[in-house]
Enzyme design. Structure first.
Site, PDB file in Angstrom:
ATOM      1  N   HIS A 253      -1.668  12.950  -0.166  1.00  0.00           N
ATOM      2  CA  HIS A 253      -1.463  11.531   0.132  1.00  0.00           C
ATOM      3  C   HIS A 253      -0.411  11.345   1.217  1.00  0.00           C
ATOM      4  CE1 HIS A 253       0.019   7.351  -1.208  1.00  0.00           C
ATOM      5  NE2 HIS A 253      -1.200   7.187  -0.704  1.00  0.00           N
ATOM      6  N   HIS A 295       1.333   3.564   7.344  1.00  0.00           N
ATOM      7  CA  HIS A 295       0.827   2.926   6.128  1.00  0.00           C
ATOM      8  C   HIS A 295       1.139   1.433   6.086  1.00  0.00           C
ATOM      9  CE1 HIS A 295       1.187   1.476   1.945  1.00  0.00           C
ATOM     10  NE2 HIS A 295       0.091   2.186   1.760  1.00  0.00           N
TER      11      HIS A 295
END
Length: 638
Positions: A253, A295
């Site tokens: 991730h 992100h």
């Protein structure tokens, strides 16, 4: 446990009744013959799975010569005693035989045995992408006779410069040695492959460089090796479905985000070195339309700057420090562009699970896809998003890219959503998935993989593995890789097999029609014989064609834990009702039926037997006449 049988009729019931023909029953009743009630054949059917299709090659070499289309490119290849033998006298001679056809997605299986070796380092291989003429470059999955060495198993490429590029190595649980049959397999999906040793996955790669015309091959180096039972089966193009017994796919991730600043090239490098199968990162455009890996909607949290990413130019974003917030050793790390990240993956290895973050226009999605094309990474990128429109745009512009839908909670019908969006994977929150674990099997039946996010607990990994989840997106990629390694060291699950129909010791009337059903656990193959002759799971037993008396069913199941066998006996009994069934289903002409049923109704069994003997092959078919006569004589003696 898997119960093997024919599937039941449509409907919710897990069992079904197969009565004998109602016309037969009515006719016997009219003759006042006591008929036995037909016993139900009860079985359950395991759900359909997303299994592949055609068997492209199936060769056991029993014909005694090289099969048609097999090209012995170099070295000595011969067929003897139902096996193919290849010999290479020198460690510098990579002798090979090519066959098959070009396939993007396939399973290549073979039984291999080292007959002699010049050293434990010598090897044999399954060629997984080899020019038909044997020229370089080619890719192989290699097994050494000293298989327990750290490089006992390998994925490797022989380049056009005749140099070796070994991308992955692993050790097997035991040495192949010499004189020992080892069943091996490689499952290939595009640039991905799994190396399977005696039924257990040993390693995987995402680094294959595929050709457009390479076929399959067998190799031998510094040894004499024999091969048997070579099978090539075409697989579903969805290589993200986890085979039974294989570990979870590890998705890092935002890179190794627990060990390095997220969404940076250093986080990507650490995740790659830690063994992650995929890198998961997020993409958003700068003010001037350059896709960057970030992100958040702002740069505030993960850089030394401030502001929305869409309000900053590429030059402004590249000037930011994206590492010092995480630790002093990362001062000077930059926010990478998508192009920079893909170039790093292309040259240093790895695949990208790319999340299109937030709302994107069709043109913005088109820019992302163009960057992927320009970096020659279309076969190594998987696109996912929470945004349905982004997935629709991606499919319209590049239908060859696999798609994943991210969900915080599960849809009422994930399969319908997956079909509508052309999904390769359905990627929900891990806890939401564990609340509805049955969804995994439903999606697998539809050929859709399941990757759960973002799960960092070993306890949850175990639960997700047990329900069949294919991959896990985690901040602790290296730990999950280690957990997988421990998972692969488990002893093979116990292999069991049981015959569930006909029931052991059953006494069956001619009118019954039991189905052979077998319950097996952890079995890969199940073989059935009836009285020593081949039969099959799910076959209906025609008791009208069996002799009266005892019959034996034998079953052999094979799996990673070895072989298990079981036998069961049943008895075909002789009765007035059964004899009536034989007569009425015999195919005899109408006059013969009338004569036989009258004699049956009056209990004239000896006369019936003699009459049928005389009519065999005339008014009564010969194949059934003998059974009718034999049963009638048995009844006459009672």
């Amino acid at each position: 446990m898997t119960v093997l049988s024919t599937p039941p009729p449509a409907g919710p019931a897990a069992t079904w009744l197969r009565p004998w023909h109602t016309r037969t029953a009515a006719a016997l009743a009219a003759l006042a013959v006591s008929a036995a009630v037909a016993v139900a054949a009860v079985a359950t059917s395991s759900p359909a799975t997303a299994q592949p299709g055609a068997v492209v090659v199936s060769e056991n070499f029993d014909a005694g010569s090289l099969p048609a289309g097999w090209n012995a490119v170099d070295g000595a290849w011969r067929v003897e005693n139902g096996r193919l033998y290849g010999t290479s006298a020198s460690s510098s001679a990579n002798n090979k035989i090519t066959f098959g056809r070009h396939l993007n997605d396939f399973r290549f299986e073979a039984t291999m045995r080292f007959e002699t070796v010049s050293a434990a380092t010598r090897w044999a291989s399954l060629g997984i992408d080899v020019p038909a003429d044997g020229a370089t470059p080619w890719w192989i999955a290699t097994m050494r006779s000293g298989t327990t060495a750290s490089n006992g198993l390998e994925f490797a490429q022989r380049t056009t410069a005749n140099a070796w590029v070994v991308t992955n190595t692993a050790s097997a649980p035991y040495a192949a040695g010499t004189g020992r049959d080892v069943r091996v397999a490689v499952e290939v999906n595009g640039n991905q492959a799994r190396w399977i040793f005696d039924g257990r996955e040993a390693m995987r790669t995402t680094s294959l460089q595929r050709s457009t015309d390479g076929v399959q091959a067998l190799f031998v180096n510094g040894a004499t090796v024999s091969y048997d039972d070579v099978t090539i089966t075409e697989l579903s193009p969805n290589g993200y479905l986890r085979p039974q017994g294989s570990p979870l796919t590890v998705v890092a991730h935002r890179g190794a985000s627990a060990a390095a600043p997220e969404n940076t090239l250093v986080a990507q490098e650490i995740a790659r070195r830690g063994g992650a199968d995929w890198i998961e990162n997020d993409v958003q455009p700068s003010k001037d339309g350059i896709p960057f890996i970030l992100h958040d909607g702002t740069v505030d949290r993960t850089t030394d700057g401030t502001g929305n990413i869409r309000d900053l130019t590429a030059a402004q974003i590249k000037a930011l420090d994206a590492g010092s917030w995480f630790g002093p050793q990362y001062v000077g790390e930059r926010v990478p562009t998508l192009a920079e990240q893909l170039a790093d993956l292309r040259t240093r290895g790895g695949n990208l699970l790319l999340e299109i973050k937030g709302k994107h226009s069709r043109d913005e999605v088109a820019t992302i896809i163009q960057v992927i094309r320009d970096e020659r990474m279309m076969s190594r990128v998987f696109v996912q998003s929470f945004e349905v429109d982004a997935l629709r745009y991606t499919y319209e512009l590049a239908p060859e890219l696999p798609l994943g839908l991210l969900r915080s909670s599960l849809d009422a019908d994930p399969v319908a959503v997956a079909k509508d969006l052309h999904l390769t994977a359905y990627n929900p929150d891990g806890n939401a998935l564990l609340a509805r674990p049955e969804v995994v099997a439903e999606l697998h039946t539809a050929g859709v993989a399941v990757m759960a996010w973002t799960v960092d607990s070993a306890g949850l990994w175990q639960r997700l593995e047990r329900i069949g989840t294919d991959g896990v997106i985690t901040n602790r990629a290296a730990e999950l890789v280690g957990w997988n390694a421990a998972f692969m060291q488990r002893p093979p699950a116990e292999l069991t097999v049981e015959i569930t129909s006909p029931a052991a010791g059953a006494h069956l009337d001619r009118a019954q029609a039991p189905v052979i059903a077998v319950a097996a656990t952890n079995a890969e193959t199940v073989t059935v014989t009836l009285d020593g002759r081949p039969s099959a799971v799910g076959r209906e037993l025609d008791l009208a064609k069996l002799t009266a008396g005892r019959h034996t069913l034998s079953v052999e199941a094979t799996g990673p834990a070895g072989t298990a066998t079981t036998t069961s006996t049943f008895t075909v009994t002789v009765s007035q009702a059964g004899l009536g069934y034989l007569i009425l289903t015999s195919g005899a002409d109408e006059a013969a039926l009338n004569t036989m049923t009258v004699k049956l109704a009056h209990g004239q069994y000896a006369q019936l037997a003699g009459w049928v003997d005389r009519q065999a092959g005339a008014s009564v078919p010969a194949e059934i006449a003998g059974v009718i006569a034999a049963d009638a004589r048995t009844l006459a003696l009672r």
